[in-house]
Design a protein around this motif. Structure first.
Motif, PDB file in Angstrom:
ATOM      1  N   GLU A   4       0.870  -1.099  -0.119  1.00  0.00           N
ATOM      2  CA  GLU A   4      -0.083   0.000   0.034  1.00  0.00           C
ATOM      3  C   GLU A   4       0.741   1.279   0.085  1.00  0.00           C
ATOM      4  OE1 GLU A   4      -3.255   0.215   2.692  1.00  0.00           O
ATOM      5  OE2 GLU A   4      -3.606  -1.782   3.207  1.00  0.00           O
ATOM      6  N   LYS A   5       1.820   1.256   0.803  1.00  0.00           N
ATOM      7  CA  LYS A   5       2.741   2.375   0.896  1.00  0.00           C
ATOM      8  C   LYS A   5       3.383   2.569  -0.397  1.00  0.00           C
ATOM      9  CE  LYS A   5       3.350   2.644   5.535  1.00  0.00           C
ATOM     10  NZ  LYS A   5       4.218   2.316   6.471  1.00  0.00           N
ATOM     11  N   THR A   6       3.575   1.550  -1.383  1.00  0.00           N
ATOM     12  CA  THR A   6       4.406   1.934  -2.504  1.00  0.00           C
ATOM     13  C   THR A   6       3.453   2.757  -3.241  1.00  0.00           C
ATOM     14  OG1 THR A   6       5.870   0.120  -2.362  1.00  0.00           O
ATOM     15  CG2 THR A   6       5.327   0.939  -4.401  1.00  0.00           C
ATOM     16  N   ILE A   7       2.062   1.949  -3.437  1.00  0.00           N
ATOM     17  CA  ILE A   7       1.054   2.605  -4.388  1.00  0.00           C
ATOM     18  C   ILE A   7       0.790   4.073  -3.816  1.00  0.00           C
ATOM     19  CG2 ILE A   7      -1.437   2.469  -4.832  1.00  0.00           C
ATOM     20  CD1 ILE A   7       0.200   0.385  -6.068  1.00  0.00           C
ATOM     21  N   GLU A   8       0.704   4.400  -2.705  1.00  0.00           N
ATOM     22  CA  GLU A   8       0.727   5.731  -2.274  1.00  0.00           C
ATOM     23  C   GLU A   8       1.769   6.605  -2.772  1.00  0.00           C
ATOM     24  OE1 GLU A   8       0.319   5.892   1.981  1.00  0.00           O
ATOM     25  OE2 GLU A   8      -1.538   4.910   2.076  1.00  0.00           O
ATOM     26  N   ARG A   9       3.031   6.335  -2.583  1.00  0.00           N
ATOM     27  CA  ARG A   9       4.046   6.924  -3.336  1.00  0.00           C
ATOM     28  C   ARG A   9       4.126   7.109  -4.660  1.00  0.00           C
ATOM     29  NH1 ARG A   9       7.126   4.297   1.264  1.00  0.00           N
ATOM     30  NH2 ARG A   9       7.618   2.782  -0.351  1.00  0.00           N
ATOM     31  N   LEU A  10       3.690   5.878  -5.527  1.00  0.00           N
ATOM     32  CA  LEU A  10       3.651   6.133  -6.959  1.00  0.00           C
ATOM     33  C   LEU A  10       2.420   7.222  -7.135  1.00  0.00           C
ATOM     34  CD1 LEU A  10       3.798   2.406  -7.678  1.00  0.00           C
ATOM     35  CD2 LEU A  10       5.325   4.293  -8.385  1.00  0.00           C
ATOM     36  N   ARG A  15       1.776  12.769  -9.464  1.00  0.00           N
ATOM     37  CA  ARG A  15       1.181  14.205  -9.249  1.00  0.00           C
ATOM     38  C   ARG A  15       2.295  15.114  -9.374  1.00  0.00           C
ATOM     39  NH1 ARG A  15      -2.317  14.348  -4.257  1.00  0.00           N
ATOM     40  NH2 ARG A  15      -0.436  15.146  -3.269  1.00  0.00           N
ATOM     41  N   ILE A  16       3.322  15.014  -8.619  1.00  0.00           N
ATOM     42  CA  ILE A  16       4.431  15.919  -8.617  1.00  0.00           C
ATOM     43  C   ILE A  16       5.176  16.097 -10.141  1.00  0.00           C
ATOM     44  CG2 ILE A  16       6.826  16.113  -7.865  1.00  0.00           C
ATOM     45  CD1 ILE A  16       6.049  15.207  -5.088  1.00  0.00           C
TER      46      ILE A  16
ATOM     47  N   LEU B 170      -2.006  19.701  10.535  1.00  0.00           N
ATOM     48  CA  LEU B 170      -2.827  18.550  10.011  1.00  0.00           C
ATOM     49  C   LEU B 170      -3.068  19.093   8.640  1.00  0.00           C
ATOM     50  CD1 LEU B 170      -4.021  16.069   9.579  1.00  0.00           C
ATOM     51  CD2 LEU B 170      -5.939  17.130  11.061  1.00  0.00           C
ATOM     52  N   ASN B 171      -2.166  18.502   7.668  1.00  0.00           N
ATOM     53  CA  ASN B 171      -2.310  18.996   6.372  1.00  0.00           C
ATOM     54  C   ASN B 171      -3.032  18.056   5.238  1.00  0.00           C
ATOM     55  OD1 ASN B 171      -1.412  20.295   3.844  1.00  0.00           O
ATOM     56  ND2 ASN B 171       0.449  19.162   3.728  1.00  0.00           N
ATOM     57  N   PHE B 172      -4.165  18.779   4.941  1.00  0.00           N
ATOM     58  CA  PHE B 172      -5.141  18.193   3.871  1.00  0.00           C
ATOM     59  C   PHE B 172      -4.889  18.748   2.571  1.00  0.00           C
ATOM     60  CE2 PHE B 172      -7.497  17.916   7.819  1.00  0.00           C
ATOM     61  CZ  PHE B 172      -8.002  16.798   7.732  1.00  0.00           C
ATOM     62  N   SER B 173      -3.606  19.492   2.287  1.00  0.00           N
ATOM     63  CA  SER B 173      -3.290  19.943   1.033  1.00  0.00           C
ATOM     64  C   SER B 173      -2.364  18.826   0.306  1.00  0.00           C
ATOM     65  CB  SER B 173      -2.594  21.327   0.921  1.00  0.00           C
ATOM     66  OG  SER B 173      -1.033  20.957   1.088  1.00  0.00           O
ATOM     67  N   PRO B 174      -2.636  18.857  -1.091  1.00  0.00           N
ATOM     68  CA  PRO B 174      -1.841  17.811  -1.605  1.00  0.00           C
ATOM     69  C   PRO B 174      -0.183  17.961  -1.874  1.00  0.00           C
ATOM     70  CG  PRO B 174      -3.113  19.204  -3.260  1.00  0.00           C
ATOM     71  CD  PRO B 174      -3.381  19.734  -1.952  1.00  0.00           C
ATOM     72  N   LEU B 175       0.201  19.140  -1.156  1.00  0.00           N
ATOM     73  CA  LEU B 175       1.593  19.439  -1.228  1.00  0.00           C
ATOM     74  C   LEU B 175       2.143  18.766   0.019  1.00  0.00           C
ATOM     75  CD1 LEU B 175       3.121  21.679  -3.170  1.00  0.00           C
ATOM     76  CD2 LEU B 175       3.582  22.502  -0.664  1.00  0.00           C
ATOM     77  N   ARG B 176       3.519  18.174   0.156  1.00  0.00           N
ATOM     78  CA  ARG B 176       4.143  17.861   1.057  1.00  0.00           C
ATOM     79  C   ARG B 176       5.152  18.900   1.664  1.00  0.00           C
ATOM     80  NH1 ARG B 176       3.145  12.420   2.678  1.00  0.00           N
ATOM     81  NH2 ARG B 176       1.311  12.232   1.141  1.00  0.00           N
ATOM     82  N   ILE B 177       4.391  19.522   2.535  1.00  0.00           N
ATOM     83  CA  ILE B 177       5.137  20.793   3.184  1.00  0.00           C
ATOM     84  C   ILE B 177       6.474  20.437   3.876  1.00  0.00           C
ATOM     85  CG2 ILE B 177       2.928  22.091   3.267  1.00  0.00           C
ATOM     86  CD1 ILE B 177       2.754  21.319   6.245  1.00  0.00           C
ATOM     87  N   LYS B 178       7.183  21.346   3.928  1.00  0.00           N
ATOM     88  CA  LYS B 178       8.566  21.305   4.533  1.00  0.00           C
ATOM     89  C   LYS B 178       8.432  22.086   5.731  1.00  0.00           C
ATOM     90  CE  LYS B 178      13.529  21.155   3.798  1.00  0.00           C
ATOM     91  NZ  LYS B 178      13.527  20.151   4.988  1.00  0.00           N
TER      92      LYS B 178
END
Lengths: 231, 231
Positions: A4-10, A15-16, B170-178
Motif C-alpha cells: 500500500e505504501k508503494t502505491i501511495e508513493r507512486l 502528481r509531482i 494537519l495537512n489536507f493539501s496535496p503538497l508535502r510541506i517542509k
DNA sequence: GTATAATTGTGAATTTATGAACAAATTATA
DNA sequence: TATAATTTGTTCATAAATTCACAATTATAC
C-alpha cells in the motif's frame, strides 16, 4: 506483492511529475523526487523499479515515459466509478473537490437517507434514495464506495455496498467496519488523526522547550531520548 | 519511544471503550477489543502495557481505570487549541464535525483569504483575515494548525504557522510541506487515498474473478500470489 | 579515446511492526 | 484447599519496510 505504501508513493510521484512536466522539466533524478517528498533516494528508486521502468545512470529518469509507466501501473484501462453514501458536510466537501475533476475514479452517484436531499444534484452529482443503492451501483458498474456517514449506520451500509458488488470502501466513519477479505477497506478516521496530531504537537513542544532549557543552562549531561516522528 | 501507530490505536480503544461503558460494560478482555478492531489480542495487550496499566489475569481490563490511563497518557492536562486555515468546503466540513464537540483539541479560530468570509462565524468558529494569523495563534495559544487549502499556498502558510509557534500541522493539501523537525506533520492526502482504494478495489475484483474461474474450471494447478491487503 | 564523476539498480543490513507462544497470575470450581 | 481453566505480560520469532552501500553503467570533460 506490491505494498500500500508503494502505491501511495507512486500516486504522489505522479502528481509531482505532472506538475514538473508542465513546468518544462524533462528528466528527474531519484534524489530530487526524494527531497520533494522528504524520503530517501533509495526508496524512490525501489518504487520505480517495481514499475519495471528503468532510469539512465548518470542522468536520471525521463519524466514522460516514467509518467506513462505509472499510469499504466496504477490506472485501469477503463475509467472506474465510485458512489458516495452520505451527503452531509463531509460528503459535500468530497463532491466539491473530486466529483468532476477525477480522471480515473469518477463519483457517479450519491445517496442519502434524508428525503430532502434525494433527487437533487450536488456539484454535478445526483443524490438517490438509499433504497436505490444496489440498483444504481449495478447500473453504474461502480467498484468503490465512499462512506461519509456517522458510525451508527456504517456497518449496515457497508454490508449493502458489499452485497451490491463493491470491492473497495473508503470509510470516513469512525466505525471499523467488517467486510469479507475480498473487499479492500481504507479507514480515514479524522478523530484519531486529530488526537494524534495533538499528542505529537504537545510532545514536540515539550521537547523543544527542554532543548532550550538545556542550552540556556549549558548542561551537556543528562541524555534525552529523541522522539519518534514521521519526518 | 512510542509509535504513531500505537497512539492511533489507543485513541481508537478509547472511543470504543467509552461506548461500551455507557452500555454498562465494566471489564473487557484483549481479544474482545482485538476483534472489534480486527487486530490481534497481543497487539492490544502490548499497547495497553505501554500505558503502564495492568489488567487482571483471567478477567481482563477494568474499563473505567483503563480509560483514565488512556486519557492520562493521550491528553494534555489543559485543553489545547487549534486553528483552521481555509474555510472552503473541506474546512467547513471539519468545523461542522469537530468545532464544538472536541474535548481535547478545540478549533478556536479559522482563517481565509476571501474577504467575504472574514468576520463571519462558521459553526461557532470565527473567521479571521490571514493577516491576523500570528496574532490570533499567539492569543489563543494554539499548538495545532489545520491546513485545508489548495496546494499552492500550503508552503507559505505552513511557514507562517511555524513562525507563529505552532508545533503540529494537519495537512489536507496535496503538497508535502517542509517544516523544521521540531514540528509534527500529518498528511491526509485525499487524492492519493482515492487512487489507492481504486487500485486495490480493482485488484480485489480481479482476484475474486480469478478465484471464481479457478473453481468453475476445477483447476488446482497454477498457483496465484495472494494479495497484500490491510485486513 | 580515456579518465572522471555521477547515478542507477539491487543485495545485504537495519529498523520497525506484528504475531506466536508460554510462564505467571488469578479466578472459578469441585 | 487443591485443581482446572483462563487471561495477562512478555519474550522470542517472523514479517514488512526502510536504508545503506556498492558494483554496473552512462554521460561529460579533457
Amino acid at each position: 506483492m506490491i505494498s500500500e505504501k508503494t502505491i501511495e508513493r507512486l500516486s504522489l510521484y505522479r502528481r509531482i511529475l505532472q506538475q514538473l512536466r508542465v513546468e518544462g522539466k524533462e528528466t528527474i533524478m531519484s534524489h530530487e523526487l526524494a527531497d520533494l517528498l522528504h524520503i530517501k533516494p533509495a526508496q524512490v528508486r525501489r518504487d520505480i523499479m517495481q514499475l519495471g521502468y528503468s532510469g539512465i545512470p548518470n542522468s536520471g529518469y525521463r519524466i514522460r515515459p516514467l509518467l506513462e509507466s505509472i499510469a499504466n501501473f496504477l490506472d485501469s484501462p477503463l475509467p472506474q466509478s465510485a458512489v458516495l453514501v452520505g451527503v452531509g458536510h463531509l460528503g459535500l466537501a468530497l463532491l466539491a473537490n473530486f466529483a468532476g475533476r477525477w480522471r480515473q475514479l469518477a463519483i457517479r452517484a450519491a445517496f442519502d437517507k434524508d428525503p430532502a436531499k434525494v433527487g437533487h444534484t450536488f456539484h454535478g452529482c445526483r443524490c438517490y434514495s438509499m433504497l436505490d443503492l444496489q440498483k444504481v451501483i449495478v447500473e453504474t458498474k461502480s467498484i468503490v464506495g465512499i462512506l461519509a456517514i456517522p458510525g451508527e449506520g456504517a456497518q449496515s451500509v457497508s454490508d449493502l455496498l458489499v452485497q451490491s458488488g463493491i470491492s473497495g470502501i473508503l470509510n470516513f466513519s469512525p466505525l471499523r467496519i467488517k467486510v469479507p477479505n475480498s473487499v479492500f477497506v481504507e479507514h480515514v478516521d479524522l478523530s484519531t488523526t486529530f488526537e494524534k496530531v495533538s499528542f505529537f504537537a504537545r510532545r514536540m513542544k515539550h521537547y523543544v522547550e527542554e532543548e532550550k532549557w538545556k542550552i540556556e543552562h549549558e548542561t551537556d549531561e543528562g541524555e534525552y531520548e529523541t522522539l519518534t516522528t514521521n519526518q
